[in-house]
Design a protein around this motif. Structure first.
Motif, mmCIF file in Angstrom:
data_model
loop_
_atom_site.group_PDB
_atom_site.id
_atom_site.type_symbol
_atom_site.label_atom_id
_atom_site.label_comp_id
_atom_site.label_asym_id
_atom_site.label_seq_id
_atom_site.Cartn_x
_atom_site.Cartn_y
_atom_site.Cartn_z
ATOM 1 N N PRO A 90 1.061 -1.422 0.460
ATOM 2 C CA PRO A 90 -0.235 0.204 -0.112
ATOM 3 C C PRO A 90 0.876 1.721 0.213
ATOM 4 N N GLU A 91 1.942 1.306 0.553
ATOM 5 C CA GLU A 91 2.673 2.197 0.842
ATOM 6 C C GLU A 91 3.556 2.750 -0.239
ATOM 7 N N LYS A 92 3.482 1.163 -2.144
ATOM 8 C CA LYS A 92 4.107 1.889 -2.810
ATOM 9 C C LYS A 92 3.564 2.606 -3.462
ATOM 10 N N ILE A 93 1.974 2.115 -3.441
ATOM 11 C CA ILE A 93 1.834 2.060 -4.476
ATOM 12 C C ILE A 93 0.940 3.867 -4.200
ATOM 13 N N ALA A 94 0.890 4.067 -2.801
ATOM 14 C CA ALA A 94 0.627 5.779 -2.811
ATOM 15 C C ALA A 94 1.648 6.027 -3.580
ATOM 16 N N LYS A 95 2.966 5.944 -2.909
ATOM 17 C CA LYS A 95 4.187 6.302 -3.427
ATOM 18 C C LYS A 95 4.230 6.515 -4.386
ATOM 19 N N THR A 96 4.058 5.362 -5.895
ATOM 20 C CA THR A 96 3.604 5.287 -7.013
ATOM 21 C C THR A 96 2.515 6.464 -7.441
ATOM 22 N N VAL A 97 1.505 6.610 -6.734
ATOM 23 C CA VAL A 97 0.521 7.127 -7.638
ATOM 24 C C VAL A 97 0.757 8.780 -7.265
ATOM 25 N N LYS A 98 1.302 9.374 -6.310
ATOM 26 C CA LYS A 98 1.808 10.615 -5.622
ATOM 27 C C LYS A 98 3.149 10.821 -6.899
ATOM 28 N N GLN A 99 3.899 9.708 -7.820
ATOM 29 C CA GLN A 99 5.035 10.338 -8.398
ATOM 30 C C GLN A 99 5.047 10.183 -10.149
ATOM 31 N N ALA A 100 3.530 9.844 -9.966
ATOM 32 C CA ALA A 100 2.514 9.907 -11.174
ATOM 33 C C ALA A 100 2.186 11.222 -11.460
ATOM 34 N N ARG A 101 1.279 11.482 -10.041
ATOM 35 C CA ARG A 101 0.553 13.036 -10.308
ATOM 36 C C ARG A 101 1.840 14.043 -10.233
ATOM 37 N N GLU A 102 2.734 13.889 -9.823
ATOM 38 C CA GLU A 102 4.184 15.252 -10.203
ATOM 39 C C GLU A 102 4.632 15.180 -11.578
ATOM 40 N N THR A 103 4.216 13.591 -12.446
ATOM 41 C CA THR A 103 5.531 13.683 -13.927
ATOM 42 C C THR A 103 4.144 14.202 -14.419
ATOM 43 N N ALA A 104 2.862 14.113 -14.315
ATOM 44 C CA ALA A 104 1.765 14.890 -15.408
ATOM 45 C C ALA A 104 1.795 15.648 -14.416
ATOM 46 N N ARG A 105 2.215 16.720 -13.426
ATOM 47 C CA ARG A 105 2.583 17.927 -13.976
ATOM 48 C C ARG A 105 3.773 18.808 -13.870
#
Length: 741
Positions: free
Chosen positions: A65-80
């Protein structure tokens, strides 16, 4: 103090190798496996091993769950990120879509977050007239749309790209451009997808007819030796069969022959390549159980969950791996209850599967989310009994123990833990269970040995021991809290435990230096906290000068104080000068809010007591100048005191007269009359002073204990003034009443 339901057991990582990593991965020990993979990738490994390790690393992103949350956060940062070039946008989009497809297949709902991030990136890509870039954009958009069950939107994009880059004259050639072939096949796939999802017969007929049209345009340009020819021939026959069932006869060239039999291997390959709609078409009327379960996999992947559910319940569990795929598709579709049922069926059918650990954990988690702790425990215990893998069995039993803990069945929790080989995590849970049973001595017995264990969460163990010792009112409480504050000084709960330590010191007074150390710790680690201000002030009360003042002066290092913090601090300080220092530094400016007004009045009172009359008078004038005056009577009374101190008797009397015009209690009125009479006496108007004083004296001498002091002062003032004026009557009357009090 919360713990995850999922168990992670321990491997020694002293010497990491690929075999150890594979063992960790197979056993579901994903946290430690991730660390081991990172360690190996940072070293020298063969290209084949690196590929395998990278695949594991990618899988692990969706296992924690922690890595999922971290990956999602990185994806959002990449998109921005605003400065990506075209190649970057395409590369990041490709990775996110591939990862989203994998997560959806594994039943991870956060795949949608990755898909959304990819969409944001793709919106910014421009092909600049380059057909190759245009094709990449179309294919990525289509994959992303299809991931979310959408086929009509990508179709518009595909047809528009065909029109722009492959005009009609190019499409009439025998040697059609490969890019055009890819787009035509992609368009056909979208119509198939729409046809499979549609429940309307006429829409189904229209979609499959259009799909066949695009497939025929391509197949007529391909040589029979082309690898794509036979696969496309099969797809056209699928369309032919579907349209026949709908009452429409599709004419196909005689050169197109379907394969003589639908082999399982071919279907499995289609599933592997995510050609789910093709599988649905191929197997819709196949009743063989082996094909039926594959049909259910494809249906659930296409979002046809209700239809898949109605079929899967009737199937024999001969190939449980496919059942796991179906369960994950249900999970990604938000059908958690059905997913839990399917996962339990998978565990019953394949307890020794390499996926059993993850499936068991996922099933238990789903049951727990549905508040079915008992069923979760039963599921895990069943897995433990059925599997031949000792480590998996231990893991499942400990997870079951956690479920019993959540159910408050601490006896069963402890019984399960006690049959397992001990380790720190199990001992901590056992200690917590003993605490819940209020068996604090038993909890201490289980927890204390862990303090010397390097692999344990020592700070958490200390906190549990502190609670036990507090319940026992043991002298060890202070030792453990002091150890926590010393060894884990940055712990976010440290200040809370420091407050507990002060309370314990209150009950069991230590050496004075202990209060000094505690105050210094609070000043160093939590100076900006309101709780720390209170704690420092409390510690200072236990010290003598000059240590107490030195400790209090550490508070001047704060960036600011709120008004409520200053008022609370003033309530604890005895040193007027120190209070004024704080006031001057942190509350010099006025604003008409209740707390700042209270602070100004307090500071004015302190200045008056320090004989700083001018400063005090200025504060009172500021308060009185407001449109809405806070605590008018209190401010005016203090103003009268200050004016009297400045020997401004006329102004003092004016202030008192203004007060007497307000609504006052009898006691307040006597106090003001006293001040007014005193002011006349100081102006040597003794007769006026006597006359004013008599107005507030009860002639019958009856007064309450609260009123008596002021009445006595009035009578004594009358007696003194009468002696000056030689007024025997006033003096005798005043003495008579005074003596009767």
């Amino acid at each position: 103090m919360k713990y995850l339901v999922l168990l992670l057991f321990t491997f020694s990582l002293a010497a990491v190798d690929l075999q150890t990593v594979e063992q960790l991965f197979a056993a579901g020990e994903f946290a430690k496996c991730g660390k081991a993979v990172d360690e190996l990738l940072n070293g020298k490994v063969s290209e084949k091993q690196r590929t395998k390790l990278l695949a594991m690393q990618e899988y692990l992103l969706g296992a924690d769950p922690e890595k999922i949350a971290k990956t999602v956060k990185q994806a959002r940062e990449t998109a921005r990120h605003p400065n990506w070039l075209t190649a970057d946008l395409l590369g990041h989009s490709t990775l996110l879509i591939r990862r989203a497809e994998d997560w959806k297949a594994r039943g991870i709902p956060e795949y949608q977050e990755l898909s959304d991030a990819a969409w944001e990136l793709l919106k910014r890509v421009k092909d600049d007239g380059d057909s190759e870039t245009a094709l990449k954009i179309v294919f990525l958009h289509t994959r992303n749309y299809n991931l979310n069950g959408e086929y009509s939107e990508p179709l518009k994009l595909i047809l528009e790209t065909l029109r722009l880059y492959y005009p009609a004259k190019k499409m009439q050639r025998r040697n059609m451009p490969d890019g055009a072939i890819q787009l035509l096949l992609l368009a056909g796939d979208q119509y198939v997808g729409s046809g499979v999802r549609s429940h309307d017969e006429s829409e189904k007929l229209n979609n499959f007819s259009r799909a066949a049209k695009y497939f025929l345009r391509v197949v007529n340009t391909l040589s029979p030796t082309d690898p794509r020819f036979q696969a496309l021939s099969d797809r056209l026959h699928y369309c032919h069969e579907t349209l026949r069932l709908l009452g429409y006869q599709l004419k196909l060239p005689s050169t197109l022959k379907p394969q003589s039999a639908m082999k399982t291997a071919m279907i499995d390959e289609m599933l592997q390549h995510r050609r789910f709609h093709d599988v649905v078409l191929a197997l819709e009327n196949n009743v063989v159980p082996a094909m039926r379960i594959r049909y259910v996999v494809a249906l659930s992947a296409c979002g046809e969950l209700d239809k898949a559910w109605s079929i899967v319940q009737e199937l024999p569990l001969e190939e449980p791996a496919f059942l796991l795929d179906v369960a994950r598709n249900f999970l990604s579709g938000g059908k958690k209850a059905e997913a839990a049922t399917l996962l339990r069926q998978f565990l019953d059918a394949a307890p020794d599967s390499p996926d059993a650990v993850v499936a068991g954990q996922q099933c238990a988690q789903l049951l727990i989310e549905q508040d079915k702790q008992q069923e979760a425990a039963e599921c895990l215990l069943k897995l433990a009994s059925a599997t031949a893998n000792i480590r998996v069995a231990e893991q499942a039993r400990f997870s079951a123990a956690r479920c019993f803990y959540q159910m408050q069945n601490y006896e069963k929790c402890l019984a399960l833990i006690d049959i397992l080989p001990p380790d720190s995590e199990r001992s901590i849970l056992a200690g917590q269970a003993e605490m819940r049973r209020k068996n604090y001595s038993g909890a201490i017995q289980r927890l204390e040995p862990l303090l010397s264990n390097k692999d344990t969460d020592r700070s958490n163990v200390l906190k549990l021991l502190i609670r036990c010792e507090l319940e026992n009112d043991s002298v060890k409480t202070a030792d453990y809290i002091e150890m926590l504050l010393r060894d884990y000084s940055d712990d976010p709960e440290g200040l809370e435990y420091a407050m507990h330590l002060f309370d314990f010191y209150q009950k069991h007074p230590p050496e004075t230096k202990k209060f000094q150390s505690l105050g210094d710790w609070a000043a160093k680690k939590h100076l900006e906290s309101s709780q720390a201000v209170t704690l420092i002030a409390k510690c200072a009360e236990k010290l003598t000068e000059p240590q107490s003042k030195v400790l209090l002066k550490t508070l001047f290092q704060r960036s600011n104080f709120t008004d409520s913090e200053l008022l609370a601090l003033f309530a604890r300080l005895d040193d007027r000068k120190l209070k004024l220092e704080f006031g001057v530094k942190y509350a010099s400016e006025f604003n008409n809010h209740p707390e700042r007004c209270a602070l100004f009045l307090t500071l004015a009172q302190l200045e008056y007591e320090e004989k700083k009359y001018r400063e005090a008078l200025k504060r009172c004038e500021i308060l009185l100048a407001q449109e809405e005056v806070w605590q008018y009577k209190e401010v005016k009374i203090l103003q009268a005191e200050i004016l009297s101190g400045l020997q401004l008797h006329e102004e003092t009397r004016k202030c008192c007269q203004e007060l007497l015009m307000t609504k006052l209690s009898a006691q307040e009125k006597r106090l003001i009359v006293l001040k007014l009479a005193q002011s006349w006496a100081k102006s040597k108007e003794y007769g006026k002073s006597i006359a004013i004083a008599w107005t507030a004296v009860p002639l019958d001498g009856k007064t309450t204990s609260a009123e008596a002091p002021v009445v006595k002062e009035l009578l004594q003032l009358i007696i003194l003034n009468a002696e000056v004026l030689n007024s025997k009557t006033d003096k005798d009357d005043a003495l008579e009443i005074l003596n009767s009090l």
